[in-house]
Design a protein around this motif. Structure first.
Motif, PDB file in Angstrom:
ATOM      1  N   LEU A 131       0.761  -1.203   0.047  1.00 17.56           N
ATOM      2  CA  LEU A 131       0.082  -0.011   0.029  1.00 17.56           C
ATOM      3  C   LEU A 131       0.906   1.371   0.143  1.00 17.56           C
ATOM      4  O   LEU A 131       1.885   1.130   0.738  1.00 17.56           O
ATOM      5  CB  LEU A 131      -0.915   0.104   1.102  1.00 17.56           C
ATOM      6  N   PRO A 132       0.275   2.285  -0.725  1.00 17.79           N
ATOM      7  CA  PRO A 132       1.165   3.585  -0.726  1.00 17.79           C
ATOM      8  C   PRO A 132       1.084   4.302   0.594  1.00 17.79           C
ATOM      9  O   PRO A 132       0.162   4.239   1.515  1.00 17.79           O
ATOM     10  CB  PRO A 132       0.481   4.418  -1.716  1.00 17.79           C
ATOM     11  N   SER A 133       2.259   4.865   0.907  1.00 17.86           N
ATOM     12  CA  SER A 133       2.466   5.565   2.281  1.00 17.86           C
ATOM     13  C   SER A 133       1.952   6.906   2.149  1.00 17.86           C
ATOM     14  O   SER A 133       1.906   7.533   3.205  1.00 17.86           O
ATOM     15  CB  SER A 133       3.842   5.629   2.839  1.00 17.86           C
ATOM     16  N   THR A 134       1.309   7.452   1.034  1.00 17.99           N
ATOM     17  CA  THR A 134       0.410   8.739   0.979  1.00 17.99           C
ATOM     18  C   THR A 134      -0.639   8.461   0.268  1.00 17.99           C
ATOM     19  O   THR A 134      -0.846   7.053  -0.156  1.00 17.99           O
ATOM     20  CB  THR A 134       1.464   9.586  -0.032  1.00 17.99           C
ATOM     21  N   GLY A 135      -1.465   9.251   0.251  1.00 17.63           N
ATOM     22  CA  GLY A 135      -2.896   9.151  -0.310  1.00 17.63           C
ATOM     23  C   GLY A 135      -4.067   9.068   0.667  1.00 17.63           C
ATOM     24  O   GLY A 135      -3.734   9.093   1.985  1.00 17.63           O
ATOM     25  N   GLY A 136      -4.897   9.402   0.363  1.00 19.07           N
ATOM     26  CA  GLY A 136      -6.223   9.384   1.350  1.00 19.07           C
ATOM     27  C   GLY A 136      -6.610  10.643   1.684  1.00 19.07           C
ATOM     28  O   GLY A 136      -7.813  10.737   2.454  1.00 19.07           O
ATOM     29  N   SER A 137      -5.889  11.672   1.489  1.00 17.68           N
ATOM     30  CA  SER A 137      -6.153  13.073   2.291  1.00 17.68           C
ATOM     31  C   SER A 137      -7.395  13.597   1.417  1.00 17.68           C
ATOM     32  O   SER A 137      -7.634  13.340   0.200  1.00 17.68           O
ATOM     33  CB  SER A 137      -5.075  14.119   1.715  1.00 17.68           C
ATOM     34  N   VAL A 383      -8.592   0.433   1.966  1.00 14.21           N
ATOM     35  CA  VAL A 383      -7.621   0.312   0.759  1.00 14.21           C
ATOM     36  C   VAL A 383      -8.426   1.090  -0.409  1.00 14.21           C
ATOM     37  O   VAL A 383      -7.845   1.708  -1.179  1.00 14.21           O
ATOM     38  CB  VAL A 383      -7.487  -1.147   0.453  1.00 14.21           C
ATOM     39  N   TYR A 384      -9.960   0.949  -0.467  1.00 17.11           N
ATOM     40  CA  TYR A 384     -10.840   1.684  -1.235  1.00 17.11           C
ATOM     41  C   TYR A 384     -10.366   3.297  -1.133  1.00 17.11           C
ATOM     42  O   TYR A 384     -10.391   3.909  -2.306  1.00 17.11           O
ATOM     43  CB  TYR A 384     -12.278   1.312  -0.876  1.00 17.11           C
ATOM     44  N   ALA A 385     -10.475   3.577   0.138  1.00 18.20           N
ATOM     45  CA  ALA A 385     -10.090   5.003   0.090  1.00 18.20           C
ATOM     46  C   ALA A 385      -8.725   5.777  -0.562  1.00 18.20           C
ATOM     47  O   ALA A 385      -8.583   6.559  -0.990  1.00 18.20           O
ATOM     48  CB  ALA A 385     -10.388   5.476   1.531  1.00 18.20           C
ATOM     49  N   LEU A 386      -7.703   4.642  -0.034  1.00 16.40           N
ATOM     50  CA  LEU A 386      -6.440   5.097  -0.875  1.00 16.40           C
ATOM     51  C   LEU A 386      -6.438   5.172  -2.301  1.00 16.40           C
ATOM     52  O   LEU A 386      -5.756   5.910  -2.827  1.00 16.40           O
ATOM     53  CB  LEU A 386      -5.397   3.888  -0.278  1.00 16.40           C
ATOM     54  N   ALA A 387      -7.447   4.394  -2.955  1.00 16.13           N
ATOM     55  CA  ALA A 387      -7.791   4.228  -4.401  1.00 16.13           C
ATOM     56  C   ALA A 387      -8.361   5.377  -4.972  1.00 16.13           C
ATOM     57  O   ALA A 387      -8.395   5.625  -6.399  1.00 16.13           O
ATOM     58  CB  ALA A 387      -8.324   2.922  -4.646  1.00 16.13           C
ATOM     59  N   GLY A 388      -9.185   6.206  -4.086  1.00 14.96           N
ATOM     60  CA  GLY A 388      -9.635   7.402  -4.526  1.00 14.96           C
ATOM     61  C   GLY A 388     -11.228   7.234  -4.688  1.00 14.96           C
ATOM     62  O   GLY A 388     -11.839   6.242  -4.393  1.00 14.96           O
ATOM     63  N   ASN A 440      -3.032  -5.943  -3.393  1.00 16.80           N
ATOM     64  CA  ASN A 440      -1.641  -5.723  -4.054  1.00 16.80           C
ATOM     65  C   ASN A 440      -1.394  -4.303  -4.610  1.00 16.80           C
ATOM     66  O   ASN A 440      -1.392  -4.190  -5.869  1.00 16.80           O
ATOM     67  CB  ASN A 440      -1.212  -7.027  -5.242  1.00 16.80           C
ATOM     68  N   GLY A 441      -1.277  -3.582  -3.705  1.00 15.49           N
ATOM     69  CA  GLY A 441      -1.569  -2.152  -4.151  1.00 15.49           C
ATOM     70  C   GLY A 441      -3.083  -1.708  -3.825  1.00 15.49           C
ATOM     71  O   GLY A 441      -3.886  -2.606  -3.600  1.00 15.49           O
ATOM     72  N   THR A 442      -3.399  -0.747  -4.905  1.00 17.14           N
ATOM     73  CA  THR A 442      -4.696  -0.105  -4.747  1.00 17.14           C
ATOM     74  C   THR A 442      -5.322  -0.260  -6.157  1.00 17.14           C
ATOM     75  O   THR A 442      -6.620  -0.055  -6.205  1.00 17.14           O
ATOM     76  CB  THR A 442      -4.608   1.266  -4.376  1.00 17.14           C
ATOM     77  N   ALA A 443      -4.589  -0.875  -6.971  1.00 16.23           N
ATOM     78  CA  ALA A 443      -5.282  -0.653  -8.372  1.00 16.23           C
ATOM     79  C   ALA A 443      -6.519  -1.495  -8.478  1.00 16.23           C
ATOM     80  O   ALA A 443      -7.394  -1.190  -9.465  1.00 16.23           O
ATOM     81  CB  ALA A 443      -4.078  -1.260  -9.512  1.00 16.23           C
ATOM     82  N   ALA A 444      -6.584  -2.594  -7.954  1.00 22.27           N
ATOM     83  CA  ALA A 444      -7.898  -3.649  -7.903  1.00 22.27           C
ATOM     84  C   ALA A 444      -9.078  -2.553  -7.219  1.00 22.27           C
ATOM     85  O   ALA A 444     -10.153  -3.347  -7.446  1.00 22.27           O
ATOM     86  CB  ALA A 444      -7.500  -4.580  -7.102  1.00 22.27           C
ATOM     87  N   PHE A 445      -8.990  -1.613  -6.696  1.00 22.31           N
ATOM     88  CA  PHE A 445     -10.160  -0.711  -5.957  1.00 22.31           C
ATOM     89  C   PHE A 445     -10.529   0.271  -6.851  1.00 22.31           C
ATOM     90  O   PHE A 445     -11.082   1.203  -6.258  1.00 22.31           O
ATOM     91  CB  PHE A 445      -9.903  -0.910  -4.564  1.00 22.31           C
ATOM     92  N   THR A 446      -9.855   0.255  -7.974  1.00 27.17           N
ATOM     93  CA  THR A 446     -10.326   1.434  -8.598  1.00 27.17           C
ATOM     94  C   THR A 446     -11.083   1.116  -9.911  1.00 27.17           C
ATOM     95  O   THR A 446     -11.223  -0.019 -10.357  1.00 27.17           O
ATOM     96  CB  THR A 446      -9.079   2.417  -9.438  1.00 27.17           C
ATOM     97  N   ALA A 447     -11.818   1.924 -10.734  1.00 30.31           N
ATOM     98  CA  ALA A 447     -12.879   1.815 -11.595  1.00 30.31           C
ATOM     99  C   ALA A 447     -11.943   1.325 -12.977  1.00 30.31           C
ATOM    100  O   ALA A 447     -10.969   1.840 -13.213  1.00 30.31           O
ATOM    101  CB  ALA A 447     -13.478   2.866 -12.081  1.00 30.31           C
ATOM    102  N   ALA A 460     -12.047   8.668 -16.613  1.00 27.17           N
ATOM    103  CA  ALA A 460     -11.854   9.274 -15.467  1.00 27.17           C
ATOM    104  C   ALA A 460     -10.813  10.402 -15.364  1.00 27.17           C
ATOM    105  O   ALA A 460      -9.534  10.027 -15.935  1.00 27.17           O
ATOM    106  CB  ALA A 460     -11.847   8.495 -14.318  1.00 27.17           C
ATOM    107  N   GLN A 461     -10.850  11.349 -14.643  1.00 28.12           N
ATOM    108  CA  GLN A 461      -9.683  12.335 -14.261  1.00 28.12           C
ATOM    109  C   GLN A 461      -9.682  11.692 -12.745  1.00 28.12           C
ATOM    110  O   GLN A 461     -10.349  12.177 -11.778  1.00 28.12           O
ATOM    111  CB  GLN A 461     -10.170  13.726 -14.082  1.00 28.12           C
ATOM    112  N   LEU A 462      -8.211  11.676 -12.504  1.00 30.88           N
ATOM    113  CA  LEU A 462      -7.865  10.942 -11.288  1.00 30.88           C
ATOM    114  C   LEU A 462      -7.348  11.918 -10.235  1.00 30.88           C
ATOM    115  O   LEU A 462      -7.398  11.607  -9.001  1.00 30.88           O
ATOM    116  CB  LEU A 462      -6.726   9.628 -11.616  1.00 30.88           C
ATOM    117  N   LEU A 463      -6.737  13.034 -10.556  1.00 27.50           N
ATOM    118  CA  LEU A 463      -5.962  13.893  -9.671  1.00 27.50           C
ATOM    119  C   LEU A 463      -7.186  14.561  -8.676  1.00 27.50           C
ATOM    120  O   LEU A 463      -8.022  14.795  -9.187  1.00 27.50           O
ATOM    121  CB  LEU A 463      -5.255  14.972 -10.502  1.00 27.50           C
ATOM    122  N   GLY A 464      -6.692  14.751  -7.507  1.00 24.84           N
ATOM    123  CA  GLY A 464      -7.580  15.521  -6.640  1.00 24.84           C
ATOM    124  C   GLY A 464      -7.192  16.945  -6.534  1.00 24.84           C
ATOM    125  O   GLY A 464      -6.066  17.309  -6.847  1.00 24.84           O
TER     126      GLY A 464
END
Length: 605
Positions: A131-137, A383-388, A440-447, A460-464
């Motif tokens: 999992l990424p150590s950043t993300g979820g903000s 994990v879903y939250a980390l994925a966006g 295995n990372g967050t990719a499986a929890f994205t559209a 989709a546009q992925l940047l917050g």
């Protein structure tokens, strides 16, 4: 030899004030304006916003080599003594699935050395699941449980501080505790059993997504109606991720409850598969939720460093799974042995023998080791939250089915006996006890994407905060970079990212991590304006743009021009990965160069 000149550009007054405000106990008066420090959540370095400071603190805590040590408490499938914190559910009611080890002495924080409780830690979970150590903000995860835990906030504080994570409190806006009607003052009756469940849930969300905000929604009772009302309240409060670590036997009324309480497109709802070994449970079998099975997780000498098998301790203890008797099969499920909804979809650690560290002083006596699929559901919610943020009309339970190659396939173990083998026995690919596998990372929890389960890439546009109009959110940036200063115009709106422009030795950075779904093409675009006081053809001041370790482009004072120019790069090679896009501006000792970035985007197709 370069000429040194004194006519350097001066940054605008708001930029200078922003730096001065961050100095502790300092009130600065300039031209009649007075700026004084404001309270922030947790320690903030001078010149950083609280959100940036929290993200940096959490990144450090999760990547610190000293915090990577695993304190094991047993072997996979080993029978260890536990107590189930909630009573068995009667019809129309639910039971929580938390199990606490009774063979490991519970200890208050004062008796435990820093970061040494037994059981899996946040850093361990991030390592095991890549999992990424950043993300979820900016993301909010809701936890729905029954009854009240009066020590929830304080115990959460101890858990997070022990592992070096940022504070998450009511005062700093990170944590909220409400009743099923949204009240913050009129909370349900206290309950020691459900309090332990709530502690487990809050700790696991924190471990996986420490930058996330958390809402604890407490139902008045453990009956289906109250829990359902709490579920709806969690969504109405804005949570896009909701964790449920409870359930009970299936009933013919559940399809009506699906529509009443769990049909929330655009929200990732995770539900524990149950702890009574093979057999289907509700609401895990709701067609609108992600059913989360349980594994045993242990360290290994393989390339991953970890191995997993189906959690199964006895005929009455292990992860649930099975074919629903009532709920229809969602369109994205592709197994052929079950004509209705099949449980589970994905999985995560749940075996108490390889359990997680939890801190609870109302239902328990401090640090303890917990297990049960009560642990796996909030892990997956995090994990879903980390994925966006999910697509507004999506049911995110389908996402893993489009990214099966981005999960750790669990292929060993079973949770009982069944006539259709994969209902209860792990195998390559999909099976009931572990679904498609563990993160295995967050990719499986994205559209979007495809990986054996069907599905196509959803544009989709992925940047917050892509245009920076939300100020210092989502991005990690140097002090004052994201601003609405009048010294440089935005491409659109009021805010932009202004790197450098001081006319002295200076470095500014701006970055954000983004997960690009497997099977997608991705383009990275942004508008760039460069103005400079430099002359000639020598590149004195530079802006470097990177994606991960790949340098996409370097710009300098030589590229200065009036107006903005759009830049475009292909990030398709990062599909299925989480990658950090970063701008790094380095200015030398004289003559300003301003690198101004606006209207960014990472767009999939």
């Amino acid at each position: 030899m370069r000429e040194t000149r004194t006519g350097r550009r001066r940054r605008s007054l708001p930029r200078l004030l922003a730096v001065a405000v961050a100095l502790p106990a300092l009130a600065l008066s300039v031209a009649g304006f007075t700026a004084a420090p404001t309270a922030s959540a947790g320690p903030a370095a001078p010149g950083t916003s609280p959100a940036t400071s929290r993200a940096a603190q959490n990144h450090k805590a999760l990547t610190d080599p000293d915090r990577q040590t695993f304190h094991p408490t047993g072997k996979a499938g080993q029978k260890v003594p536990t107590t189930r914190l909630c009573a068995t559910a009667h019809p129309g009611q639910a039971s929580c699935f938390a199990q606490r080890r009774t063979d490991i002495k519970q200890r208050l924080a004062s008796a435990v050395a820093v970061a040494t409780p037994s059981g899996l830690s946040p850093a361990n979970l991030h390592s095991a699941y890549s999992l990424p150590s950043t993300g979820g903000s900016g993301m909010t995860v809701a936890v729905v449980d029954a009854y009240n835990d009066p020590n929830a906030e304080a115990d959460l504080g101890t858990y997070r501080s022990t592992y070096g994570l940022s504070a998450c409190t009511k005062a700093n806006g990170c944590f909220k505790q409400v009743s099923q009607t949204g009240s913050t003052t009129s909370l349900p009756t206290n309950d020691t059993g459900w309090a332990g469940e709530e502690a487990l849930d809050l700790d696991m969300v924190s471990a996986v997504c420490p930058n996330c905000k958390i809402i604890l929604v407490e139902a008045n009772s453990a009956n289906d109606t109250d829990l359902g009302i709490a579920e709806n309240e969690a969504v109405s409060l804005g949570a896009k991720f909701v964790s449920n670590s409870w359930g009970g036997s299936e009933a013919s009324s559940q399809t009506a409850e699906d529509t009443q309480y769990f049909k929330h497109p655009g929200v990732a709802i995770t539900v524990s598969a149950g702890d009574s070994a093979y057999g289907a449970e509700y609401p895990a079998t709701s067609q609108y939720v992600t059913a989360v099975g349980g594994t045993a997780l242990t360290t290994a000498s393989n390339s991953r460093g970890w191995s997993e098998s189906v959690w199964h301790t006895s005929s009455t203890e292990g992860t649930g799974s099975g074919c629903s008797a009532y709920d229809p099969k969602p369109a994205w499920q592709t197994d052929t042995g079950c004509a209705k909804r099949m449980e589970a979809d994905v999985s995560a650690v749940a075996d108490p023998a390889t359990g997680v560290a939890v801190y609870d002083t109302y239902g328990g006596s401090g640090w303890a080791v917990y297990g049960g699929t009560s642990a796996s559901a909030p892990i997956i919610a995090g994990v879903y939250a980390l994925a966006g943020t999910p697509g507004a009309t999506d049911y995110p339970a389908q996402y893993p089915y489009g990214h099966t190659a981005n999960l750790n396939d669990v292929t060993s173990g079973s949770n009982g006996s069944c006539t259709t083998s994969y209902f209860c026995t792990a195998r390559a690919g999909y099976d009931g006890p572990t679904g498609w596998g563990t993160p295995n990372g967050t990719a499986a929890f994205t559209a979007g994407g495809s990986g054996g389960g069907g599905g196509t890439c959803t544009p989709a546009q992925l940047l917050g905060n892509a245009g920076f109009e939300s100020g210092n959110t989502t991005w990690t940036a140097s002090s004052g970079v994201i601003n609405a200063d009048s010294g440089e115009a935005a491409h659109a709106g009021s805010y932009k990212a202004w790197l450098d422009g001081y006319g002295s030795s200076h470095t500014d950075t701006l970055s954000q991590s983004v997960t690009i779904p497997a099977g997608c093409k991705a383009g990275f675009t942004f508008y760039l304006h460069i103005d400079t006081a430099e002359t000639g053809s020598t590149a004195y001041d530079k802006l470097t743009v990177t994606a991960g370790s790949t340098t996409l482009a370097t710009y300098s004072n030589v590229n200065a021009a009036s107006g903005y120019t759009q830049k475009t790069f292909d990030l398709s090679s990062f599909a299925g990965q989480t990658v950090t896009v970063k701008f790094s501006g380095v200015e030398d000792s004289s003559q300003q160069t301003s690198f101004v970035v606006d209207d960014t985007a990472v767009t999939t197709s």
